[in-house]
Design a protein around this motif. Sequence first.
Motif, PDB file in Angstrom:
ATOM      1  N   PRO A  41       0.833  -1.201   0.000  1.00 47.04           N
ATOM      2  CA  PRO A  41       0.000   0.000   0.000  1.00 47.04           C
ATOM      3  C   PRO A  41       0.873   1.259   0.000  1.00 47.04           C
ATOM      4  CG  PRO A  41       0.018  -1.004   2.160  1.00 47.04           C
ATOM      5  CD  PRO A  41       0.767  -1.934   1.236  1.00 47.04           C
ATOM      6  N   VAL A  42       0.366   2.304  -0.598  1.00 47.90           N
ATOM      7  CA  VAL A  42       1.094   3.565  -0.651  1.00 47.90           C
ATOM      8  C   VAL A  42       0.757   4.348   0.611  1.00 47.90           C
ATOM      9  CG1 VAL A  42       1.354   5.726  -1.911  1.00 47.90           C
ATOM     10  CG2 VAL A  42       1.021   3.601  -3.150  1.00 47.90           C
ATOM     11  N   SER A  43       1.776   4.771   1.324  1.00 44.64           N
ATOM     12  CA  SER A  43       1.537   5.566   2.523  1.00 44.64           C
ATOM     13  C   SER A  43       2.001   7.004   2.258  1.00 44.64           C
ATOM     14  CB  SER A  43       2.289   4.975   3.717  1.00 44.64           C
ATOM     15  OG  SER A  43       3.656   4.879   3.424  1.00 44.64           O
ATOM     16  N   PRO A  44       1.282   7.981   2.805  1.00 43.16           N
ATOM     17  CA  PRO A  44       1.661   9.365   2.575  1.00 43.16           C
ATOM     18  C   PRO A  44       2.981   9.699   3.261  1.00 43.16           C
ATOM     19  CG  PRO A  44      -0.121   9.233   4.162  1.00 43.16           C
ATOM     20  CD  PRO A  44       0.114   7.846   3.648  1.00 43.16           C
ATOM     21  N   ALA A  45       3.649  10.711   2.743  1.00 45.31           N
ATOM     22  CA  ALA A  45       4.905  11.151   3.341  1.00 45.31           C
ATOM     23  C   ALA A  45       4.610  11.729   4.726  1.00 45.31           C
ATOM     24  CB  ALA A  45       5.558  12.198   2.454  1.00 45.31           C
ATOM     25  N   PRO A  46       5.505  11.533   5.670  1.00 45.30           N
ATOM     26  CA  PRO A  46       5.262  12.077   7.003  1.00 45.30           C
ATOM     27  C   PRO A  46       5.328  13.605   6.980  1.00 45.30           C
ATOM     28  CG  PRO A  46       7.470  11.170   6.860  1.00 45.30           C
ATOM     29  CD  PRO A  46       6.770  10.832   5.582  1.00 45.30           C
ATOM     30  N   ASP A  47       4.565  14.231   7.891  1.00 42.32           N
ATOM     31  CA  ASP A  47       4.627  15.684   8.003  1.00 42.32           C
ATOM     32  C   ASP A  47       6.030  16.090   8.432  1.00 42.32           C
ATOM     33  OD1 ASP A  47       2.052  16.317   7.270  1.00 42.32           O
ATOM     34  OD2 ASP A  47       1.277  16.243   9.311  1.00 42.32           O
ATOM     35  N   PRO A  48       6.537  17.214   7.905  1.00 38.56           N
ATOM     36  CA  PRO A  48       7.880  17.643   8.269  1.00 38.56           C
ATOM     37  C   PRO A  48       7.925  18.276   9.649  1.00 38.56           C
ATOM     38  CG  PRO A  48       6.871  19.233   6.795  1.00 38.56           C
ATOM     39  CD  PRO A  48       5.914  18.076   6.925  1.00 38.56           C
ATOM     40  N   GLY A  49       6.791  18.497  10.261  1.00 38.21           N
ATOM     41  CA  GLY A  49       6.731  19.198  11.534  1.00 38.21           C
ATOM     42  C   GLY A  49       6.429  20.671  11.273  1.00 38.21           C
ATOM     43  N   PHE A  50       5.863  21.323  12.260  1.00 41.63           N
ATOM     44  CA  PHE A  50       5.449  22.713  12.092  1.00 41.63           C
ATOM     45  C   PHE A  50       5.912  23.537  13.278  1.00 41.63           C
ATOM     46  CE2 PHE A  50       2.663  20.146   9.573  1.00 41.63           C
ATOM     47  CZ  PHE A  50       2.532  20.863   8.401  1.00 41.63           C
ATOM     48  N   THR A  51       6.008  24.833  13.066  1.00 45.54           N
ATOM     49  CA  THR A  51       6.388  25.782  14.099  1.00 45.54           C
ATOM     50  C   THR A  51       5.630  27.074  13.866  1.00 45.54           C
ATOM     51  OG1 THR A  51       8.261  26.781  15.254  1.00 45.54           O
ATOM     52  CG2 THR A  51       8.390  26.696  12.844  1.00 45.54           C
ATOM     53  N   ILE A  52       5.690  27.984  14.823  1.00 46.81           N
ATOM     54  CA  ILE A  52       5.040  29.282  14.695  1.00 46.81           C
ATOM     55  C   ILE A  52       6.134  30.339  14.597  1.00 46.81           C
ATOM     56  CG2 ILE A  52       3.454  30.926  15.760  1.00 46.81           C
ATOM     57  CD1 ILE A  52       2.486  28.489  17.496  1.00 46.81           C
ATOM     58  N   GLN A  53       6.141  31.074  13.504  1.00 47.91           N
ATOM     59  CA  GLN A  53       7.099  32.169  13.349  1.00 47.91           C
ATOM     60  C   GLN A  53       6.472  33.404  13.985  1.00 47.91           C
ATOM     61  OE1 GLN A  53       8.977  32.699   9.498  1.00 47.91           O
ATOM     62  NE2 GLN A  53       8.886  34.924   9.761  1.00 47.91           N
ATOM     63  N   VAL A  54       7.156  33.957  14.991  1.00 49.94           N
ATOM     64  CA  VAL A  54       6.634  35.129  15.695  1.00 49.94           C
ATOM     65  C   VAL A  54       7.431  36.391  15.396  1.00 49.94           C
ATOM     66  CG1 VAL A  54       5.558  33.790  17.531  1.00 49.94           C
ATOM     67  CG2 VAL A  54       7.912  34.568  17.798  1.00 49.94           C
ATOM     68  N   GLY A  55       8.462  36.267  14.577  1.00 49.38           N
ATOM     69  CA  GLY A  55       9.235  37.448  14.204  1.00 49.38           C
ATOM     70  C   GLY A  55      10.301  37.117  13.187  1.00 49.38           C
ATOM     71  N   ALA A  56      10.680  38.137  12.412  1.00 48.55           N
ATOM     72  CA  ALA A  56      11.774  38.022  11.443  1.00 48.55           C
ATOM     73  C   ALA A  56      12.528  39.353  11.485  1.00 48.55           C
ATOM     74  CB  ALA A  56      11.242  37.746  10.048  1.00 48.55           C
ATOM     75  N   PHE A  57      13.812  39.276  11.782  1.00 50.31           N
ATOM     76  CA  PHE A  57      14.607  40.485  11.983  1.00 50.31           C
ATOM     77  C   PHE A  57      15.915  40.402  11.210  1.00 50.31           C
ATOM     78  CE2 PHE A  57      12.072  39.483  15.704  1.00 50.31           C
ATOM     79  CZ  PHE A  57      11.366  40.666  15.911  1.00 50.31           C
ATOM     80  N   ARG A  58      16.387  41.529  10.734  1.00 46.70           N
ATOM     81  CA  ARG A  58      17.684  41.561  10.046  1.00 46.70           C
ATOM     82  C   ARG A  58      18.835  41.554  11.047  1.00 46.70           C
ATOM     83  NH1 ARG A  58      16.950  45.536   4.858  1.00 46.70           N
ATOM     84  NH2 ARG A  58      15.264  44.319   3.953  1.00 46.70           N
ATOM     85  N   ASP A  59      18.567  42.014  12.243  1.00 44.81           N
ATOM     86  CA  ASP A  59      19.596  42.113  13.273  1.00 44.81           C
ATOM     87  C   ASP A  59      19.467  40.946  14.254  1.00 44.81           C
ATOM     88  OD1 ASP A  59      21.660  43.482  14.803  1.00 44.81           O
ATOM     89  OD2 ASP A  59      20.046  43.948  16.227  1.00 44.81           O
ATOM     90  N   ARG A  60      20.552  40.222  14.465  1.00 44.13           N
ATOM     91  CA  ARG A  60      20.528  39.051  15.345  1.00 44.13           C
ATOM     92  C   ARG A  60      20.205  39.439  16.781  1.00 44.13           C
ATOM     93  NH1 ARG A  60      23.732  35.944  18.725  1.00 44.13           N
ATOM     94  NH2 ARG A  60      23.429  33.702  18.523  1.00 44.13           N
ATOM     95  N   ALA A  61      20.759  40.562  17.236  1.00 45.59           N
ATOM     96  CA  ALA A  61      20.519  40.999  18.617  1.00 45.59           C
ATOM     97  C   ALA A  61      19.038  41.278  18.852  1.00 45.59           C
ATOM     98  CB  ALA A  61      21.355  42.231  18.937  1.00 45.59           C
ATOM     99  N   THR A  62      18.367  41.869  17.888  1.00 47.92           N
ATOM    100  CA  THR A  62      16.931  42.138  18.015  1.00 47.92           C
ATOM    101  C   THR A  62      16.143  40.836  18.085  1.00 47.92           C
ATOM    102  OG1 THR A  62      17.244  44.157  16.733  1.00 47.92           O
ATOM    103  CG2 THR A  62      14.994  43.384  16.991  1.00 47.92           C
ATOM    104  N   ALA A  63      16.524  39.868  17.261  1.00 44.84           N
ATOM    105  CA  ALA A  63      15.861  38.566  17.276  1.00 44.84           C
ATOM    106  C   ALA A  63      16.075  37.865  18.616  1.00 44.84           C
ATOM    107  CB  ALA A  63      16.368  37.700  16.130  1.00 44.84           C
ATOM    108  N   MET A  64      17.279  37.929  19.148  1.00 42.84           N
ATOM    109  CA  MET A  64      17.569  37.297  20.437  1.00 42.84           C
ATOM    110  C   MET A  64      16.791  37.981  21.564  1.00 42.84           C
ATOM    111  SD  MET A  64      19.446  34.774  19.643  1.00 42.84           S
ATOM    112  CE  MET A  64      20.164  34.181  21.147  1.00 42.84           C
ATOM    113  N   SER A  65      16.656  39.300  21.472  1.00 45.72           N
ATOM    114  CA  SER A  65      15.890  40.037  22.471  1.00 45.72           C
ATOM    115  C   SER A  65      14.418  39.620  22.437  1.00 45.72           C
ATOM    116  CB  SER A  65      16.031  41.540  22.211  1.00 45.72           C
ATOM    117  OG  SER A  65      15.209  42.263  23.073  1.00 45.72           O
ATOM    118  N   LYS A  66      13.854  39.496  21.250  1.00 43.64           N
ATOM    119  CA  LYS A  66      12.465  39.050  21.101  1.00 43.64           C
ATOM    120  C   LYS A  66      12.301  37.644  21.670  1.00 43.64           C
ATOM    121  CE  LYS A  66       8.234  38.744  19.391  1.00 43.64           C
ATOM    122  NZ  LYS A  66       7.113  39.489  19.930  1.00 43.64           N
TER     123      LYS A  66
END
Length: 128
Positions: A41-66
């Motif tokens: 039988p053909v089985s579907p590919a497993p889900d890759p897993g999911f996450t919630i993106q709560v921010g995207a920043f150009r500066d690493r320090a800002t991302a770490m602060s968030k």
Amino acid sequence: MVFLALTASVYAQAQPGESPWRAAPVWPTHLEYRSQDAEKPVSPAPDPGFTIQVGAFRDRATAMSKAATLGSASVKVERTLRNGESWYLVLLGAYATKVEALAGEGLYLSANPGADTWVRTMPESLAR
């Protein structure tokens, strides 16, 4: 090997005296995957897993602060390249299914009204 089997006719039935080649096309109403080997039988590919993106920043320090303000062990900061520029993504949680991730996003949004979030697949670098 897997192939796609269409279970609806490709063309509508022609009217009497009409060429079947001029009939209007009908889109398949059901698609089904079948294995050429009936024992496997053909089985579907497993889900890759999911996450919630709560921010995207150009500066690493800002991302770490968030990330620090979230105060959760399941927060990760992931570096990615977009159009040749580095961006730092703040990702919250690791969920097996999209439904679970959407539920987690709902909880986050109820605690942080007006936040800009995105449920997305887990980056390959974190899925390992």
